[in-house]
Scaffold this motif. Structure first.
Motif, PDB file in Angstrom:
ATOM      1  N   PHE A 140       4.955  -5.314   3.242  1.00  0.00           N
ATOM      2  CA  PHE A 140       5.985  -4.322   3.592  1.00  0.00           C
ATOM      3  C   PHE A 140       7.046  -4.233   2.488  1.00  0.00           C
ATOM      4  O   PHE A 140       7.516  -3.142   2.153  1.00  0.00           O
ATOM      5  CB  PHE A 140       6.611  -4.641   4.959  1.00  0.00           C
ATOM      6  N   ASP A 141       7.412  -5.378   1.917  1.00  0.00           N
ATOM      7  CA  ASP A 141       8.367  -5.344   0.803  1.00  0.00           C
ATOM      8  C   ASP A 141       7.762  -4.627  -0.415  1.00  0.00           C
ATOM      9  O   ASP A 141       8.448  -3.857  -1.091  1.00  0.00           O
ATOM     10  CB  ASP A 141       8.799  -6.763   0.409  1.00  0.00           C
ATOM     11  N   ALA A 142       6.496  -4.882  -0.696  1.00  0.00           N
ATOM     12  CA  ALA A 142       5.849  -4.246  -1.853  1.00  0.00           C
ATOM     13  C   ALA A 142       5.835  -2.734  -1.695  1.00  0.00           C
ATOM     14  O   ALA A 142       6.101  -1.988  -2.645  1.00  0.00           O
ATOM     15  CB  ALA A 142       4.424  -4.783  -2.022  1.00  0.00           C
ATOM     16  N   VAL A 143       5.543  -2.276  -0.475  1.00  0.00           N
ATOM     17  CA  VAL A 143       5.559  -0.837  -0.205  1.00  0.00           C
ATOM     18  C   VAL A 143       6.988  -0.302  -0.359  1.00  0.00           C
ATOM     19  O   VAL A 143       7.218   0.729  -0.984  1.00  0.00           O
ATOM     20  CB  VAL A 143       5.004  -0.548   1.206  1.00  0.00           C
ATOM     21  N   SER A 144       7.945  -1.036   0.167  1.00  0.00           N
ATOM     22  CA  SER A 144       9.342  -0.609   0.077  1.00  0.00           C
ATOM     23  C   SER A 144       9.822  -0.570  -1.372  1.00  0.00           C
ATOM     24  O   SER A 144      10.710   0.206  -1.721  1.00  0.00           O
ATOM     25  CB  SER A 144      10.231  -1.565   0.879  1.00  0.00           C
ATOM     26  N   LEU A 145       9.249  -1.414  -2.206  1.00  0.00           N
ATOM     27  CA  LEU A 145       9.644  -1.486  -3.619  1.00  0.00           C
ATOM     28  C   LEU A 145       8.876  -0.479  -4.483  1.00  0.00           C
ATOM     29  O   LEU A 145       8.994  -0.502  -5.714  1.00  0.00           O
ATOM     30  CB  LEU A 145       9.432  -2.912  -4.148  1.00  0.00           C
ATOM     31  N   ASP A 146       8.085   0.374  -3.845  1.00  0.00           N
ATOM     32  CA  ASP A 146       7.394   1.463  -4.534  1.00  0.00           C
ATOM     33  C   ASP A 146       6.274   1.051  -5.472  1.00  0.00           C
ATOM     34  O   ASP A 146       6.018   1.736  -6.479  1.00  0.00           O
ATOM     35  CB  ASP A 146       8.406   2.343  -5.297  1.00  0.00           C
ATOM     36  N   TYR A 147       5.594  -0.042  -5.190  1.00  0.00           N
ATOM     37  CA  TYR A 147       4.373  -0.313  -5.960  1.00  0.00           C
ATOM     38  C   TYR A 147       3.394   0.826  -5.707  1.00  0.00           C
ATOM     39  O   TYR A 147       3.325   1.355  -4.592  1.00  0.00           O
ATOM     40  CB  TYR A 147       3.785  -1.688  -5.592  1.00  0.00           C
ATOM     41  N   LYS A 148       2.659   1.229  -6.760  1.00  0.00           N
ATOM     42  CA  LYS A 148       1.800   2.415  -6.653  1.00  0.00           C
ATOM     43  C   LYS A 148       0.687   2.245  -5.638  1.00  0.00           C
ATOM     44  O   LYS A 148       0.307   3.197  -4.967  1.00  0.00           O
ATOM     45  CB  LYS A 148       1.191   2.738  -8.027  1.00  0.00           C
ATOM     46  N   SER A 149       0.128   1.051  -5.584  1.00  0.00           N
ATOM     47  CA  SER A 149      -0.853   0.805  -4.529  1.00  0.00           C
ATOM     48  C   SER A 149      -0.767  -0.641  -4.085  1.00  0.00           C
ATOM     49  O   SER A 149      -0.474  -1.537  -4.886  1.00  0.00           O
ATOM     50  CB  SER A 149      -2.273   1.150  -4.978  1.00  0.00           C
ATOM     51  N   VAL A 150      -0.971  -0.844  -2.802  1.00  0.00           N
ATOM     52  CA  VAL A 150      -0.952  -2.190  -2.220  1.00  0.00           C
ATOM     53  C   VAL A 150      -2.232  -2.334  -1.406  1.00  0.00           C
ATOM     54  O   VAL A 150      -2.533  -1.500  -0.547  1.00  0.00           O
ATOM     55  CB  VAL A 150       0.276  -2.405  -1.317  1.00  0.00           C
ATOM     56  N   ASN A 174      -1.367   1.757   8.510  1.00  0.00           N
ATOM     57  CA  ASN A 174      -0.553   2.904   8.908  1.00  0.00           C
ATOM     58  C   ASN A 174       0.629   3.184   7.985  1.00  0.00           C
ATOM     59  O   ASN A 174       1.269   4.224   8.106  1.00  0.00           O
ATOM     60  CB  ASN A 174      -0.041   2.713  10.347  1.00  0.00           C
ATOM     61  N   ILE A 175       0.931   2.269   7.066  1.00  0.00           N
ATOM     62  CA  ILE A 175       1.981   2.579   6.082  1.00  0.00           C
ATOM     63  C   ILE A 175       1.366   2.769   4.691  1.00  0.00           C
ATOM     64  O   ILE A 175       2.038   2.640   3.676  1.00  0.00           O
ATOM     65  CB  ILE A 175       3.106   1.516   6.052  1.00  0.00           C
ATOM     66  N   GLY A 176       0.059   3.071   4.679  1.00  0.00           N
ATOM     67  CA  GLY A 176      -0.560   3.457   3.419  1.00  0.00           C
ATOM     68  C   GLY A 176      -1.220   2.340   2.625  1.00  0.00           C
ATOM     69  O   GLY A 176      -1.614   2.525   1.476  1.00  0.00           O
ATOM     70  N   VAL A 177      -1.338   1.181   3.241  1.00  0.00           N
ATOM     71  CA  VAL A 177      -1.944   0.033   2.562  1.00  0.00           C
ATOM     72  C   VAL A 177      -3.467   0.119   2.684  1.00  0.00           C
ATOM     73  O   VAL A 177      -3.988   0.444   3.749  1.00  0.00           O
ATOM     74  CB  VAL A 177      -1.420  -1.279   3.190  1.00  0.00           C
ATOM     75  N   ALA A 178      -4.168  -0.176   1.588  1.00  0.00           N
ATOM     76  CA  ALA A 178      -5.637  -0.207   1.625  1.00  0.00           C
ATOM     77  C   ALA A 178      -6.082  -1.543   2.202  1.00  0.00           C
ATOM     78  O   ALA A 178      -5.498  -2.575   1.883  1.00  0.00           O
ATOM     79  CB  ALA A 178      -6.203  -0.030   0.220  1.00  0.00           C
TER      80      ALA A 178
END
Lengths: 190, 190
Positions: A140-150, A174-178
């Motif tokens: 969740f932090d990685a997504v919040s920090l705008d990493y291009k893909s997680v 559901n938050i875009g993580v593969a």
């Protein structure tokens, strides 16, 4: 193939968490984590070993776990102890990076983001334990920090029950993580 | 007298920074830092050893210093190296805490604040090197984080010139920081 903008974060694969004598769910993913690390190395992916290491007195662990440490008690992953080491089969080598954290997320009160940013890392792949806690908070932090893909490898991560694992994988998806399996990740080019 | 709500932060007193062969200004304060640690222990003050430890390749140091590290170069305070150790005369013992940082401020991307808060620390005393960089950044962050009192011992800290040291001490004094000499601090009850 060299994916120089990708890092593999291997979380908490330490003897006290997934070594002999610990619950089966963690031990069960060790072969998958070993394979994920092997593939990452073949691809030129930076391997970051994220581990917990705590004060003998427990002064730097979350309050709810502090009672496990103290004068006559030895809590998990005390800095310098055998239990804080990586489990057999996993090893820090070459240009790998070791990152010590004291909370769930690998980004919480650590230099991880600054290190990854200045190493040109834009994509993250996450393996290790446990799905609802350290894996999820880091993701969740990685997504919040705008990493291009997680990416979270579904069978190289684990929780105490498969229901908890699955519920958390759904939330991350559901938050875009593969969330590929190890086999799917190996066959992909990411 | 036990000052259980006070911590002494000892900054960067490592062989590569203040050991033999380094500039005199840092070596000159070693006896004062040793004495400050002794007094702190007598008073029951928590001693926190703040040190830098960097990746062999320099991937976690500030960009402006990164050129000092790499394949055939060995920059200062590489993790695990002799130069990263504390200088002779200073030693981590008992319930001291070691805190590794990778930037100037001891609070930047570290768990220091959380550790101090949950250890009941409200007052900080700072010694070590160098006044304009790690000392000052740590002190400004401590003030910003609302520690009840922040003290910098004027002759247990140092900079490359006394003009730089003095200018920075003035700036810190101007934001409410106490700047006693070691003797004054020893004679006080703080």
């Amino acid at each position: 193939m060299v994916l120089t903008n990708t890092a593999l974060l291997v979380l908490d694969m330490q003897k006290d968490f997934v070594g002999p004598g610990t619950p089966d769910f963690g031990q069960a993913i060790i072969p998958s984590v070993i394979k994920a690390v092997d593939i990452a190395r073949q691809r030129g992916v930076l391997v970051v070993w994220v581990v917990r290491e705590h004060d003998r007195l427990g002064r730097d662990i979350e309050r709810f776990r502090r009672h496990m440490y103290g004068d006559n008690k030895t809590g998990p992953v005390v800095k310098g102890s055998k239990g804080a080491e990586l489990v057999d089969g996993l090893e820090i080598t070459g240009d790998d990076y070791k990152l010590v954290k004291t909370r769930f997320s690998a980004f919480f009160a650590t230099n991880l983001h600054s290190f990854l940013q200045s190493s040109g890392i834009e994509k993250l792949v996450v393996v290790g334990v446990q799905t609802p806690n350290c894996i999820r908070q880091t993701v969740f932090d990685a997504v919040s920090l705008d990493y291009k893909s997680v990416t979270v490898i579904s069978d190289a991560t684990a929780a105490s029950t498969s229901a908890v694992h699955e519920a958390n994988m759904v939330d991350m998806k559901n938050i875009g993580v593969a969330t590929p399996t190890l086999q799917e990740w190996c066959e992909s080019d990411a």
